[in-house]
Design an enzyme around this catalytic site. Structure first.
Site, PDB file in Angstrom:
ATOM      1  N   GLY A 202       0.829  -1.187   0.000  1.00 15.37           N
ATOM      2  CA  GLY A 202       0.000   0.000   0.000  1.00 15.37           C
ATOM      3  C   GLY A 202       0.865   1.238   0.000  1.00 15.37           C
ATOM      4  O   GLY A 202       2.083   1.174  -0.161  1.00 15.37           O
TER       5      GLY A 202
ATOM      6  N   SER B 166       2.572   4.090   1.957  1.00 23.98           N
ATOM      7  CA  SER B 166       3.081   4.041   3.336  1.00 23.98           C
ATOM      8  C   SER B 166       3.236   5.422   3.966  1.00 23.98           C
ATOM      9  O   SER B 166       4.047   5.607   4.872  1.00 23.98           O
ATOM     10  CB  SER B 166       4.406   3.277   3.366  1.00 23.98           C
ATOM     11  OG  SER B 166       5.328   3.864   2.478  1.00 23.98           O
TER      12      SER B 166
ATOM     13  N   SER C 249      -0.710   1.103  11.741  1.00 26.42           N
ATOM     14  CA  SER C 249       0.229   2.191  12.009  1.00 26.42           C
ATOM     15  C   SER C 249      -0.196   2.968  13.243  1.00 26.42           C
ATOM     16  O   SER C 249      -1.392   3.038  13.577  1.00 26.42           O
ATOM     17  CB  SER C 249       0.254   3.137  10.804  1.00 26.42           C
ATOM     18  OG  SER C 249       0.918   4.338  11.136  1.00 26.42           O
ATOM     19  N   ASN C 250       0.792   3.599  13.862  1.00 25.22           N
ATOM     20  CA  ASN C 250       0.503   4.543  14.949  1.00 25.22           C
ATOM     21  C   ASN C 250      -0.435   5.651  14.476  1.00 25.22           C
ATOM     22  O   ASN C 250      -1.182   6.216  15.274  1.00 25.22           O
ATOM     23  CB  ASN C 250       1.812   5.103  15.509  1.00 25.22           C
ATOM     24  CG  ASN C 250       2.579   5.950  14.515  1.00 25.22           C
ATOM     25  OD1 ASN C 250       2.433   7.167  14.466  1.00 25.22           O
ATOM     26  ND2 ASN C 250       3.399   5.325  13.677  1.00 25.22           N
ATOM     27  N   HIS C 251      -0.456   5.928  13.160  1.00 24.76           N
ATOM     28  CA  HIS C 251      -1.272   7.035  12.650  1.00 24.76           C
ATOM     29  C   HIS C 251      -2.776   6.726  12.675  1.00 24.76           C
ATOM     30  O   HIS C 251      -3.579   7.619  12.450  1.00 24.76           O
ATOM     31  CB  HIS C 251      -0.785   7.452  11.269  1.00 24.76           C
ATOM     32  CG  HIS C 251       0.640   7.923  11.312  1.00 24.76           C
ATOM     33  ND1 HIS C 251       1.017   9.075  11.962  1.00 24.76           N
ATOM     34  CD2 HIS C 251       1.789   7.352  10.850  1.00 24.76           C
ATOM     35  CE1 HIS C 251       2.335   9.212  11.888  1.00 24.76           C
ATOM     36  NE2 HIS C 251       2.827   8.183  11.213  1.00 24.76           N
TER      37      HIS C 251
ATOM     38  N   TYR D 282      -4.160   8.722   5.430  1.00 28.86           N
ATOM     39  CA  TYR D 282      -3.376   7.499   5.646  1.00 28.86           C
ATOM     40  C   TYR D 282      -3.802   6.821   6.955  1.00 28.86           C
ATOM     41  O   TYR D 282      -4.037   5.610   6.992  1.00 28.86           O
ATOM     42  CB  TYR D 282      -1.892   7.870   5.673  1.00 28.86           C
ATOM     43  CG  TYR D 282      -0.959   6.772   6.108  1.00 28.86           C
ATOM     44  CD1 TYR D 282      -0.745   5.653   5.311  1.00 28.86           C
ATOM     45  CD2 TYR D 282      -0.294   6.855   7.335  1.00 28.86           C
ATOM     46  CE1 TYR D 282       0.124   4.649   5.728  1.00 28.86           C
ATOM     47  CE2 TYR D 282       0.576   5.861   7.742  1.00 28.86           C
ATOM     48  CZ  TYR D 282       0.775   4.756   6.941  1.00 28.86           C
ATOM     49  OH  TYR D 282       1.637   3.759   7.350  1.00 28.86           O
TER      50      TYR D 282
ATOM     51  N   SER E  33       8.132   3.428  13.796  1.00 26.86           N
ATOM     52  CA  SER E  33       9.015   3.893  12.718  1.00 26.86           C
ATOM     53  C   SER E  33       9.975   2.761  12.371  1.00 26.86           C
ATOM     54  O   SER E  33      10.993   2.573  13.046  1.00 26.86           O
ATOM     55  CB  SER E  33       9.809   5.123  13.187  1.00 26.86           C
ATOM     56  OG  SER E  33       8.928   6.104  13.708  1.00 26.86           O
TER      57      SER E  33
HETATM   58  N1  LIG Z   1       8.020   1.818   7.671  1.00 25.40           N
HETATM   59  C1  LIG Z   1       7.288   2.304   8.700  1.00 25.40           C
HETATM   60  O1  LIG Z   1       7.819   2.993   9.580  1.00 25.40           O
HETATM   61  C2  LIG Z   1       5.824   1.986   8.837  1.00 25.40           C
HETATM   62  C3  LIG Z   1       5.143   2.469   9.960  1.00 25.40           C
HETATM   63  C4  LIG Z   1       3.802   2.165  10.120  1.00 25.40           C
HETATM   64  C5  LIG Z   1       3.163   1.371   9.182  1.00 25.40           C
HETATM   65  N2  LIG Z   1       3.841   0.923   8.084  1.00 25.40           N
HETATM   66  C6  LIG Z   1       3.116   0.129   7.099  1.00 25.40           C
HETATM   67  O2  LIG Z   1       3.862  -1.025   6.757  1.00 25.40           O
HETATM   68  C7  LIG Z   1       3.669  -1.329   5.379  1.00 25.40           C
HETATM   69  C8  LIG Z   1       5.015  -1.434   4.687  1.00 25.40           C
HETATM   70  O3  LIG Z   1       5.726  -0.236   4.902  1.00 25.40           O
HETATM   71  P1  LIG Z   1       7.109   0.068   4.168  1.00 25.40           P
HETATM   72  O4  LIG Z   1       7.805   1.067   4.994  1.00 25.40           O
HETATM   73  O5  LIG Z   1       7.775  -1.204   3.809  1.00 25.40           O
HETATM   74  O6  LIG Z   1       6.553   0.793   2.875  1.00 25.40           O
HETATM   75  P2  LIG Z   1       7.174   0.867   1.396  1.00 25.40           P
HETATM   76  O7  LIG Z   1       6.542   2.061   0.767  1.00 25.40           O
HETATM   77  O8  LIG Z   1       8.660   0.780   1.430  1.00 25.40           O
HETATM   78  O9  LIG Z   1       6.627  -0.457   0.707  1.00 25.40           O
HETATM   79  C9  LIG Z   1       5.299  -0.615   0.270  1.00 25.40           C
HETATM   80  C10 LIG Z   1       5.310  -1.615  -0.874  1.00 25.40           C
HETATM   81  O10 LIG Z   1       3.960  -1.839  -1.289  1.00 25.40           O
HETATM   82  C11 LIG Z   1       3.975  -1.942  -2.695  1.00 25.40           C
HETATM   83  N3  LIG Z   1       2.646  -1.614  -3.206  1.00 25.40           N
HETATM   84  C12 LIG Z   1       2.041  -0.393  -3.202  1.00 25.40           C
HETATM   85  N4  LIG Z   1       0.826  -0.480  -3.759  1.00 25.40           N
HETATM   86  C13 LIG Z   1       0.664  -1.787  -4.119  1.00 25.40           C
HETATM   87  C14 LIG Z   1      -0.387  -2.493  -4.728  1.00 25.40           C
HETATM   88  N5  LIG Z   1      -1.517  -1.874  -5.100  1.00 25.40           N
HETATM   89  N6  LIG Z   1      -0.239  -3.814  -4.938  1.00 25.40           N
HETATM   90  C15 LIG Z   1       0.919  -4.448  -4.573  1.00 25.40           C
HETATM   91  N7  LIG Z   1       1.954  -3.819  -3.994  1.00 25.40           N
HETATM   92  C16 LIG Z   1       1.830  -2.503  -3.770  1.00 25.40           C
HETATM   93  C17 LIG Z   1       5.038  -0.970  -3.178  1.00 25.40           C
HETATM   94  O11 LIG Z   1       5.496  -1.305  -4.485  1.00 25.40           O
HETATM   95  C18 LIG Z   1       6.100  -1.142  -2.103  1.00 25.40           C
HETATM   96  O12 LIG Z   1       7.066  -2.104  -2.476  1.00 25.40           O
HETATM   97  C19 LIG Z   1       2.766  -0.245   4.818  1.00 25.40           C
HETATM   98  O13 LIG Z   1       1.428  -0.717   4.821  1.00 25.40           O
HETATM   99  C20 LIG Z   1       2.925   0.892   5.797  1.00 25.40           C
HETATM  100  O14 LIG Z   1       1.779   1.720   5.832  1.00 25.40           O
HETATM  101  C21 LIG Z   1       5.159   1.215   7.880  1.00 25.40           C
END
Ligand SMILES: NC(=O)c1ccc[n+]([C@@H]2O[C@H](COP(=O)([O-])OP(=O)(O)OC[C@H]3O[C@@H](n4cnc5c(N)ncnc54)[C@H](O)[C@@H]3O)[C@@H](O)[C@H]2O)c1
Length: 272
Positions: free
Chosen positions: A72, A74, A110-112, A138, A167
């Site tokens: 999704g 992020s 997420s925390n959000h 988000y 994070s």
């Molecule tokens: N990294 C953080 O600190 C954090 C914190 C809270 C929540 N999250 C959640 O964890 C998840 C992963 O985070 P991340 O940091 O690895 O994000 P990221 O943006 O690095 O990775 C997201 C991945 O999802 C893929 N993607 C997007 N839309 C897609 C779709 N329609 N179909 C298939 N794949 C798709 C993208 O190509 C990407 O590789 C997310 O849902 C994010 O909201 C992350």
């Protein structure tokens, strides 16, 4: 545990960490992303598909032991982009699991989802004291994610564990992240615990390392079997020298969602 774990969003930051770490803990991985994962590991299955394509997702989920849904957008974006990728995408991940007979789904919340919740006057903030209070579109999508997970647990008996991640980066880069950092090793440990916990039903847990400055309670995550082995404090001296000691009256440090609760994160500042 039979069958691979289907990891959506596998090419992203957290997906890349899990593709490295889950096999070390005995899990076979089936990666899925809209883009090809770079350098697939030995034994890793890898699929290119859109998580909002229910038919493709159902095919991808067949034979999996669990789904770890990361795919999704992020961070903040437009309503159209967020509602499609994150809300429709989460529906498809859960519905695909149900149709394919996969009994467990781990959701990257997420925390959000509760970003406007304030730091307690004393003690740690439990998930039960952080109801939906999204700070962005988000964050709304993560509230919807948790609501969809709850529905699929109650109505269809799936085990659904929602990780309210702080994070998740290689290392903390802001003073807020001295509280909210989830290290790569702890990311693997938390997802492994969510995959292994016996019959968790529906759970919502914070996803942070055992940071000295943490103010989110870890007992719910620990009840799943999570044990953090990292602490952001080792980065404190350098970050405080660069940015100053955090002012706990500042919304960035006073609210769960930090800078996402400020005017900079008004959706009109974002394009898809
Ligand atoms: N990294 C953080 O600190 C954090 C914190 C809270 C929540 N999250 C959640 O964890 C998840 C992963 O985070 P991340 O940091 O690895 O994000 P990221 O943006 O690095 O990775 C997201 C991945 O999802 C893929 N993607 C997007 N839309 C897609 C779709 N329609 N179909 C298939 N794949 C798709 C993208 O190509 C990407 O590789 C997310 O849902 C994010 O909201 C992350």
């Amino acid at each position: 545990m039979t069958g691979p774990v289907l990891v959506t969003g596998a090419a992203g930051r957290i997906g890349t960490v899990l593709r490295g770490g889950l096999p070390e803990r005995g899990w076979a991985v089936r990666s899925l992303d809209v883009v090809a994962v770079p350098e697939p590991r030995t034994g890793e299955e890898h699929l290119v598909a859109d998580v909002t394509d229910l038919a493709a997702m159902t095919d991808a989920a067949r034979g999996a032991s669990a789904v770890v849904h990361l795919a999704g957008i992020s961070g903040e974006s437009t309503w159209a982009a967020i509602s499609h990728a994150n809300i429709e995408g989460t529906y498809c991940a859960l519905e695909a699991a149900r149709r394919a007979g996969v009994g467990r789904v781990v959701l990257a919340s997420s925390n959000h989802a509760s970003g406007y919740t304030e730091r307690p006057a004393d003690g740690l903030l439990r998930e039960a004291d952080a109801p939906p209070r999204p700070d962005t579109y988000y964050g709304v999508s993560k509230v919807a994610m948790e609501a969809l997970g709850s529905l699929y647990a109650d109505r269809y008996g799936l085990d659904v564990v929602c990780l309210r991640i702080g994070s998740a980066f290689a290392e903390p880069t802001t003073t807020r992240q001295l509280s909210t950092w989830l290290s790569p090793a702890d990311t693997v440990a938390l997802v492994d615990a969510a995959l292994r916990a016996p019959s968790p039903g529906f759970r919502v847990v914070w996803g942070v390392s055992d940071n000295t400055r943490r103010w989110w309670d870890l007992s719910a995550a620990e009840a799943l079997g999570y044990r953090s082995t990292d602490d952001a404090e080792g980065h404190a001296a350098a970050l405080v020298a660069a940015h100053g000691e955090p002012d706990l009256a500042d919304p960035v440090h006073r609210r769960v969602g930090g800078e996402y609760t400020t005017a900079d994160f008004d959706a009109e500042n974002f394009t898809a």
